[in-house]
Design an enzyme around this catalytic site. Structure first.
Site, PDB file in Angstrom:
ATOM      1  N   ASP A 164     -63.858 -46.787 -12.515  1.00  0.00           N
ATOM      2  CA  ASP A 164     -63.331 -46.131 -11.340  1.00  0.00           C
ATOM      3  C   ASP A 164     -62.114 -47.076 -11.230  1.00  0.00           C
ATOM      4  OD1 ASP A 164     -65.114 -44.229 -11.234  1.00  0.00           O
ATOM      5  OD2 ASP A 164     -66.465 -45.489  -9.929  1.00  0.00           O
ATOM      6  N   TYR A 223     -72.604 -55.210 -17.159  1.00  0.00           N
ATOM      7  CA  TYR A 223     -71.763 -55.195 -15.831  1.00  0.00           C
ATOM      8  C   TYR A 223     -71.887 -56.517 -15.002  1.00  0.00           C
ATOM      9  CZ  TYR A 223     -70.103 -50.382 -16.068  1.00  0.00           C
ATOM     10  OH  TYR A 223     -69.249 -49.349 -16.612  1.00  0.00           O
TER      11      TYR A 223
END
Length: 426
Positions: A164, A223
């Protein structure tokens, strides 16, 4: 219609799970997340992308570089591909349209400098820059087809996972194929590196089997989230950690992020996430003002080694992908710890909480919702299995609004079996 909107009342999700303190509402959680020195985190990620520092240095451990911990072993990728029903004949032994070259490109880019990965008209996206750079290496037949359709001559980059707007990547993986025979790896690297110096950098490029797919061939995603603490926060919590919520609120019109993130607060455009009481007034009950990092770590560890449906932690997903196997993820590693961002302007640096998550896959905005929800549950003094209990919820309002994208970083994508040696927090 207008009167219906004016009279509509939004209520806070009623939790039945036990906790020591009252949980934050969506608005309170949003304010707690965004009122922080995020610019220091963005500056750190900028230095990571340009190679001036690393995530390993942040935690004071040995460098987990691809040279010391190979996770992009192209030899294993080719070997695995050849075991499939389509891989019994090597690409180099084929001719015609089968004789194409496939390149695996590992990229690093600064999230705050782009409008996300996916190419969109009028926006500065990573995919847009990469594909424009690859236009030089498109074969003649493909180039002619694009020209006949009045389309720009650009390459087609397939990615391991779209990030994003605001999300940084240290080792994002994409692939590009062409039937042009004289393509050199160094030429591809120079073309991409020249598109956005200091913001987008090639880590490595290699030729792989044509069957390799950045997304479908991946076995896990890694992540990392950096959550900065304010000067008065110590990352610990005690029974006295309560203040009036108004003391941690801020003016939304003049806030640090302003209206740009209003859709985040509203659940990505879902008005059901707006939280008011019956009188339309924002509540001012006593709420916790701090949270324990060790409690966040305990909450996250409960997710390890389990195949669970994370649909309640996802946002903006299609209805067809809200039930069944598409919502299931297997989390290999989930930990949290404290660290300190060093800065030349600040001798002591900034205290931060680091969260590390590794799974076979992640749903849309799942990492950011997990981060925000684990902080909210830790602040409320919830039980260790609070995140597991939320899996049974039927409304996404049970989880917190997504944490800011500024702190999120895609560390790498693995194509070999997961090994905890590749993790920072052990």
């Amino acid at each position: 219609m207008e009167n219906e909107k004016e009279n509509k009342v939004y209520v806070h999700y009623t939790h039945t799970h036990p906790s020591k303190f009252s949980r934050w509402t969506a608005r309170e959680s949003f304010q707690f997340m965004y009122k922080r020195p995020w610019q220091r985190v963005l500056d750190f990620y900028s230095n990571v992308v340009t190679g001036r520092c690393s995530l390993s240095e942040l935690l004071g451990i040995e460098d987990l570089s691809p040279q010391t911990h190979p996770i992009h072993d192209d030899g294993e990728i080719v070997e695995a591909s050849e075991k499939t029903e389509f891989g019994n004949v090597l690409t180099k032994d084929r001719g015609g349209r089968w004789a194409r070259l496939t390149f695996k490109i590992v990229l690093s880019y600064h999230g705050a400098s782009f409008d996300g990965w996916q190419k969109q008209p009028g926006l500065n996206t990573v995919q847009g820059l990469v594909e424009a750079s690859l236009g030089t290496f498109v074969d003649e037949k493909k180039a002619q087809q694009l020209k006949e359709k009045c389309l720009p001559v650009e390459g087609n980059a397939v990615v391991a996972g779209r990030t994003d707007k605001g999300v940084t990547a240290v080792q994002q993986v994409c692939s590009f194929y062409t039937w042009k025979k004289d393509v050199k790896v160094q030429d591809i690297e120079d073309a991409i590196n020249g598109s956005a110096p200091g913001k987008l950098r090639v880590i490595s490029i290699s030729e792989v089997s044509r069957i390799f797919h950045p997304n479908f061939s991946a076995k896990w995603r890694h992540y990392f989230y950096i959550f900065p603490l304010n000067d008065w926060e110590d990352g610990d919590q005690n029974s006295e950690g309560e203040i009036d919520v108004q003391k941690i609120s801020f003016d939304e019109k003049n806030g640090e992020h302003g209206s740009e993130h209003d859709s985040e607060f509203n659940g990505g455009g879902d008005s059901d996430n707006l939280i008011f009481d019956d009188d339309g007034e924002f509540g001012s009950r006593k709420k916790p003002s701090t949270f324990s990092i060790s409690r966040v770590d305990q909450l996250l560890q409960q997710l390890e080694g389990k195949l669970l449906s994370y649909k309640i932690f996802a946002r903006d997903t299609k209805a067809s992908r809200n039930i069944g196997p598409p919502t299931e993820c297997f989390v290999f590693h989930a930990r949290a710890t404290e660290a300190r961002l060093q800065s030349s302007n600040d001798g002591e640096g900034t205290k931060v909480m680091c969260i590390e998550l590794v799974a076979n896959r992640f749903l849309r905005k799942m990492v950011r919702v997990l981060v925000a929800t684990s902080i909210r549950e830790a602040a409320a003094g919830a039980e260790e299995d609070a995140l597991l209990k939320l899996m049974d919820a039927t409304c996404r309002r049970a989880t917190a609004t997504p944490a800011p994208p500024d702190g999120l970083c895609l560390v790498d994508v693995g194509y070999t079996e997961f090994d905890r040696k590749n993790c920072f927090i052990r």
